[in-house]
Design a protein around this motif. Structure first.
Motif, PDB file in Angstrom:
ATOM      1  N   SER A  92      -5.422 -13.115 129.757  1.00 41.30           N
ATOM      2  CA  SER A  92      -4.010 -13.000 128.855  1.00 41.30           C
ATOM      3  C   SER A  92      -4.020 -13.328 127.305  1.00 41.30           C
ATOM      4  N   VAL A  93      -5.027 -14.746 127.529  1.00 38.48           N
ATOM      5  CA  VAL A  93      -5.480 -15.192 126.255  1.00 38.48           C
ATOM      6  C   VAL A  93      -6.083 -14.581 125.048  1.00 38.48           C
ATOM      7  N   ALA A  94      -7.895 -14.031 126.221  1.00 38.21           N
ATOM      8  CA  ALA A  94      -8.466 -13.311 126.026  1.00 38.21           C
ATOM      9  C   ALA A  94      -8.084 -12.155 125.195  1.00 38.21           C
ATOM     10  N   ILE A  95      -7.738 -11.545 125.276  1.00 33.09           N
ATOM     11  CA  ILE A  95      -6.546 -10.000 124.843  1.00 33.09           C
ATOM     12  C   ILE A  95      -5.655 -11.316 122.957  1.00 33.09           C
ATOM     13  N   ILE A  96      -4.749 -12.239 123.312  1.00 30.99           N
ATOM     14  CA  ILE A  96      -4.900 -12.657 122.398  1.00 30.99           C
ATOM     15  C   ILE A  96      -5.539 -13.244 121.164  1.00 30.99           C
ATOM     16  N   LEU A  97      -6.605 -13.769 121.785  1.00 30.85           N
ATOM     17  CA  LEU A  97      -7.933 -14.104 120.626  1.00 30.85           C
ATOM     18  C   LEU A  97      -9.074 -12.488 120.827  1.00 30.85           C
ATOM     19  N   TYR A  98      -8.776 -11.782 120.833  1.00 38.17           N
ATOM     20  CA  TYR A  98      -9.718 -10.594 120.572  1.00 38.17           C
ATOM     21  C   TYR A  98      -8.929  -9.810 119.544  1.00 38.17           C
ATOM     22  N   GLU A  99      -7.544 -10.191 119.920  1.00 35.82           N
ATOM     23  CA  GLU A  99      -6.268  -9.152 118.017  1.00 35.82           C
ATOM     24  C   GLU A  99      -6.736  -9.646 117.104  1.00 35.82           C
ATOM     25  N   LYS A 100      -6.040 -11.572 117.607  1.00 38.56           N
ATOM     26  CA  LYS A 100      -6.265 -12.164 116.305  1.00 38.56           C
ATOM     27  C   LYS A 100      -7.832 -13.017 115.548  1.00 38.56           C
ATOM     28  N   TYR A 101      -8.674 -12.423 116.228  1.00 34.84           N
ATOM     29  CA  TYR A 101     -10.242 -12.533 115.675  1.00 34.84           C
ATOM     30  C   TYR A 101     -11.001 -11.462 115.665  1.00 34.84           C
ATOM     31  N   GLY A 102     -10.995 -10.686 116.331  1.00 31.84           N
ATOM     32  CA  GLY A 102     -11.144  -9.369 116.281  1.00 31.84           C
ATOM     33  C   GLY A 102     -12.870  -9.351 116.430  1.00 31.84           C
ATOM     34  N   THR A 103     -13.001 -10.613 117.832  1.00 31.44           N
ATOM     35  CA  THR A 103     -14.620 -10.932 118.811  1.00 31.44           C
ATOM     36  C   THR A 103     -14.098 -11.133 119.911  1.00 31.44           C
ATOM     37  N   LEU A 104     -15.256 -10.927 121.279  1.00 32.45           N
ATOM     38  CA  LEU A 104     -15.071 -12.342 122.068  1.00 32.45           C
ATOM     39  C   LEU A 104     -16.054 -12.894 121.953  1.00 32.45           C
ATOM     40  N   ASN A 105     -16.503 -13.364 121.044  1.00 33.36           N
ATOM     41  CA  ASN A 105     -18.363 -14.116 121.282  1.00 33.36           C
ATOM     42  C   ASN A 105     -17.646 -15.223 120.516  1.00 33.36           C
ATOM     43  N   ILE A 106     -17.986 -16.574 121.853  1.00 36.77           N
ATOM     44  CA  ILE A 106     -17.234 -17.590 121.327  1.00 36.77           C
ATOM     45  C   ILE A 106     -17.944 -17.927 120.596  1.00 36.77           C
ATOM     46  N   GLU A 107     -19.328 -18.040 119.536  1.00 35.16           N
ATOM     47  CA  GLU A 107     -19.276 -18.279 118.149  1.00 35.16           C
ATOM     48  C   GLU A 107     -19.220 -18.128 117.518  1.00 35.16           C
TER      49      GLU A 107
ATOM     50  N   ILE B 142      -1.818 -24.637 135.450  1.00 31.25           N
ATOM     51  CA  ILE B 142      -1.323 -23.130 134.566  1.00 31.25           C
ATOM     52  C   ILE B 142      -0.804 -23.379 133.569  1.00 31.25           C
ATOM     53  N   THR B 143       0.738 -24.261 133.942  1.00 26.91           N
ATOM     54  CA  THR B 143       1.676 -24.059 132.847  1.00 26.91           C
ATOM     55  C   THR B 143       0.745 -24.930 131.523  1.00 26.91           C
ATOM     56  N   ALA B 144       0.375 -25.852 132.233  1.00 26.79           N
ATOM     57  CA  ALA B 144      -0.746 -26.394 130.608  1.00 26.79           C
ATOM     58  C   ALA B 144      -0.838 -24.989 129.210  1.00 26.79           C
ATOM     59  N   TYR B 145      -1.633 -24.791 130.927  1.00 31.22           N
ATOM     60  CA  TYR B 145      -2.382 -23.109 130.005  1.00 31.22           C
ATOM     61  C   TYR B 145      -1.935 -22.841 129.024  1.00 31.22           C
ATOM     62  N   ALA B 146      -0.234 -22.271 129.532  1.00 30.53           N
ATOM     63  CA  ALA B 146       0.074 -21.348 129.037  1.00 30.53           C
ATOM     64  C   ALA B 146       0.978 -21.443 127.941  1.00 30.53           C
ATOM     65  N   LEU B 147       1.123 -22.729 128.072  1.00 30.96           N
ATOM     66  CA  LEU B 147       2.245 -23.667 127.114  1.00 30.96           C
ATOM     67  C   LEU B 147       1.521 -24.260 125.900  1.00 30.96           C
ATOM     68  N   THR B 148      -0.028 -24.011 126.069  1.00 28.26           N
ATOM     69  CA  THR B 148      -0.956 -24.642 125.042  1.00 28.26           C
ATOM     70  C   THR B 148      -0.997 -23.400 124.435  1.00 28.26           C
ATOM     71  N   ALA B 149      -1.206 -21.954 124.561  1.00 34.01           N
ATOM     72  CA  ALA B 149      -1.088 -20.863 123.817  1.00 34.01           C
ATOM     73  C   ALA B 149       0.302 -20.229 123.313  1.00 34.01           C
TER      74      ALA B 149
END
Lengths: 114, 494
Positions: A92-107, B142-149
């Motif tokens: 789910s964090v990866a999805i947000i990253l793709y929405e905000k940055y438009g890329t999945l490349n860590i560089e 896991i809660t810390a990951y979620a709260l960071t984001a």
């Protein structure tokens, strides 16, 4: 002679670690993490294996002395769930990253700098 | 009666599950609910603290009535009682602060994660079983990951992703370490593990490799040098109240777990080489963190680096292998928890009121928000280690213990890092008091709590003896493993 289970489990951990360290795409890194977790689970299970015994479900003909160690199985059951939760969180964090940055490349994902 | 102490774990868990129900009734009830629950938690923790310190006996709780090593036991000794109280108080303060600081939806998920973070940290310091420790560590992580984001910005997601990847690797390493220790001894109970080690029944290779893996796994949570890259980003991007929780107790729980497992195996062969590993990691942590803090433009990030540096100091104290070192480390943990809770709450408060935590926002803060600026200054001066403030005493004891253990170089390097620390803190203080102009901004009731924390810092600084006595008893709880084994009645299996 090292047992094939241990060898396989530790190889899986190392393959996963390699993917995390070397790959540039976040999804590939997450796949590496999953492989690593699988390796750890396999290692845990193989520690409890006793050659020639059956699953630790006590029924007719299978007493405590004919079963493998049940504790690692409980541990792995927990560890699998934790692994899945971490992966879901990461995706789910990866999805947000793709929405905000438009890329999945860590560089290219480098807005936080000190 | 002492089983009431299990509410320390049960209460946050149950109340976390009632948050979605409460949200259906009314959204505005969620934050008052959070405050009430953390207040009850503080009450229970205070009672447990009183009970443990007056009787001098740890409270043992057996899950399901199964005696260890068959069942999981919670061991609330002097250390766990002290830090359960610290966790509860800091959670209470951050819950109060959340009223003001959290305005991103969804608040119900924030409240649930908040309670689970508190639960995970309390569980980590209370448990007496290494696999149970892993589970609580993962709840915390896991809660810390979620709260960071939680802020849903690109930066927050980036910080969270770094944390997840590092935390995933760390927990895998930790689990491999647990698997090794279990494979060699056949037990997961800490007391029995310590018994095996003291009887010399653990092969030196297993003890060394297992311990090294466990330390590497916990180093992610505990922000030690090679594995702490996530920390400054997470501190910068996470919501302000959460930062205070990270620094005040999430890290401490990781450090405690590390010290506990390390000292359990102190009789195993090859133990001293693991200590050396930790000593090197800790010294490097202090140096790198303080030098990185020097060139920060964002105050929250700067304090995050400073926090990492202080953590390195605690880890250094734990890596000495002497009783004086462990007690000094615990004393520093306590002091640092108070100081950093104050710092992050005050900085978050400034960030919320003035819109940002860049250095520019702090210019002329002494004129704009004098009370907050006063609290912030007390925290800053204390962190540097000026006499008559609490951190001075614990830093002093750590340096003395390091020298007593014969490590001159680490002591010298850590002292050098303290000088660096003084440079950037006094630069901040100069910016707050002697530059910039500003209109007076009205400060809300929350400032009262900041002032109380600041007064607490000064009180411990002037009268360090009571706090030091408490820390000493908590430290011997970690160090005296023979006592620990004796306190946990193990049933013998045929």
């Amino acid at each position: 002679m090292i047992s094939a289970y241990y060898f396989g489990a530790i190889s899986l951990i190392l393959i996963g670690l390699y993917a995390v360290l070397v790959k540039k795409n976040i999804l590939k890194i997450l796949i590496g993490l999953s492989i690593m977790e699988t390796g750890v689970n396999l290692l845990l299970i193989s520690i409890g294996y006793v050659s020639g015994r059956s699953a630790p479900i006590l029924s007719e003909g299978i007493g405590p002395l004919q079963a493998v160690d049940p504790i690692p199985q409980a541990l792995v059951l927990t560890a699998i769930v934790i692994g899945v939760a971490t992966t879901a969180m990461a995706l789910s964090v990866a999805i947000i990253l793709y929405e905000k940055y438009g890329t999945l490349n860590i560089e290219e994902i480098r807005r936080l700098r000190g | 009666m002492s089983q009431v102490a299990s509410l320390l774990i049960a209460l946050p868990l149950i109340s976390a599950f009632f948050v979605p129900v409460l949200k259906q009734i009314r959204k505005s009830l969620i934050f008052p609910y959070l405050v009430i629950i953390t207040l009850i938690q503080t009450g229970i923790a205070g009672w447990v603290f009183y009970e443990v310190y007056t009787t001098g006996k740890p409270i043992l709780i057996y899950a399901g009535g199964w005696k260890p090593p068959v069942g999981i036991n919670l061991y609330i000794g002097h250390f766990a009682a002290l830090f359960a109280l610290v966790i509860a108080i800091v959670s209470f303060l951050t819950a109060l602060f959340s009223f003001k600081a959290i305005n991103v939806e969804p608040v119900d998920k924030y409240a649930m994660l908040f309670l689970l973070l508190m639960l995970g940290a309390t569980g980590m310091i209370a448990t007496g079983d290494i696999f149970n420790l892993f589970v609580f560590m993962e709840i915390t992580a896991i809660t810390a990951y979620a709260l960071t984001a939680y802020n849903k910005t690109g930066e927050a997601a980036e910080a969270s992703m770094k944390y997840i990847v590092l935390g995933g690797i760390g927990s895998s390493f930790f689990l491999v370490g647990v698997a090794l220790l279990y494979g060699a001894t056949g037990t997961l109970n800490m007391a029995q593990l310590a018994e095996f080690a003291s009887e010399g029944n653990i092969a030196p290779v297993v003890a060394q490799v297992g311990l090294a893996l466990v330390i590497f796994g916990l180093a992610v949570e505990a922000e030690l040098f090679p594995l702490n890259a996530w920390a400054p980003d997470a501190y910068q991007a996470a919501p302000h109240p959460i930062t205070a929780m990270f620094s005040a107790f999430v890290v401490k729980a990781g450090l405690y777990a590390m010290a506990r497992i390390l000292y359990l195996l102190q009789d195993a062969q090859g133990w001293s080489s693991v200590l050396k590993l930790l000593l090197i990691m800790a010294t490097l942590t202090v140096i790198f963190a303080e030098l990185s803090a020097l060139r920060q433009k964002d105050v929250k990030r700067m304090i995050a680096y400073s926090s990492i540096g202080q953590i390195g100091l605690i880890a250094l104290a734990f890596s000495l292998g002497t009783e004086a070192g462990v007690s000094a480390g615990v004393f520093h943990m306590l002091n640092h928890a108070i100081v950093k809770a104050l710092m992050f709450l005050a900085i978050g408060y400034v960030g919320v009121t003035l819109g940002g935590t860049r250095l520019e926002n702090f210019e002329g803060l002494g004129k704009k928000m004098p009370l907050t600026a006063f609290a912030l200054s007390v925290g800053a001066v204390s962190t540097v280690g000026v006499p008559l403030f609490n951190v001075f005493w614990s830093k002093f004891r750590i340096i003395v213990a390091t020298l007593q253990a014969g490590h001159v170089w680490p002591a010298a390097l850590v002292l050098f890092a303290s000088v660096v620390e003084a440079v950037y803190y006094f630069r901040l203080l100069h910016l707050i008091w002697f530059s910039g102009e500003g209109e007076r901004v009205r400060e809300s009731w929350f400032v009262v709590f900041l002032i109380i924390l600041a007064l607490l810092i000064i009180a411990i600084g002037v009268y360090p003896t009571p706090a030091w006595e408490i820390a000493k008893r908590a430290g011997s709880d970690i160090f005296a493993v023979a006592n620990y084994i004796k306190n946990v009645p193990l049933i013998r299996l045929g």
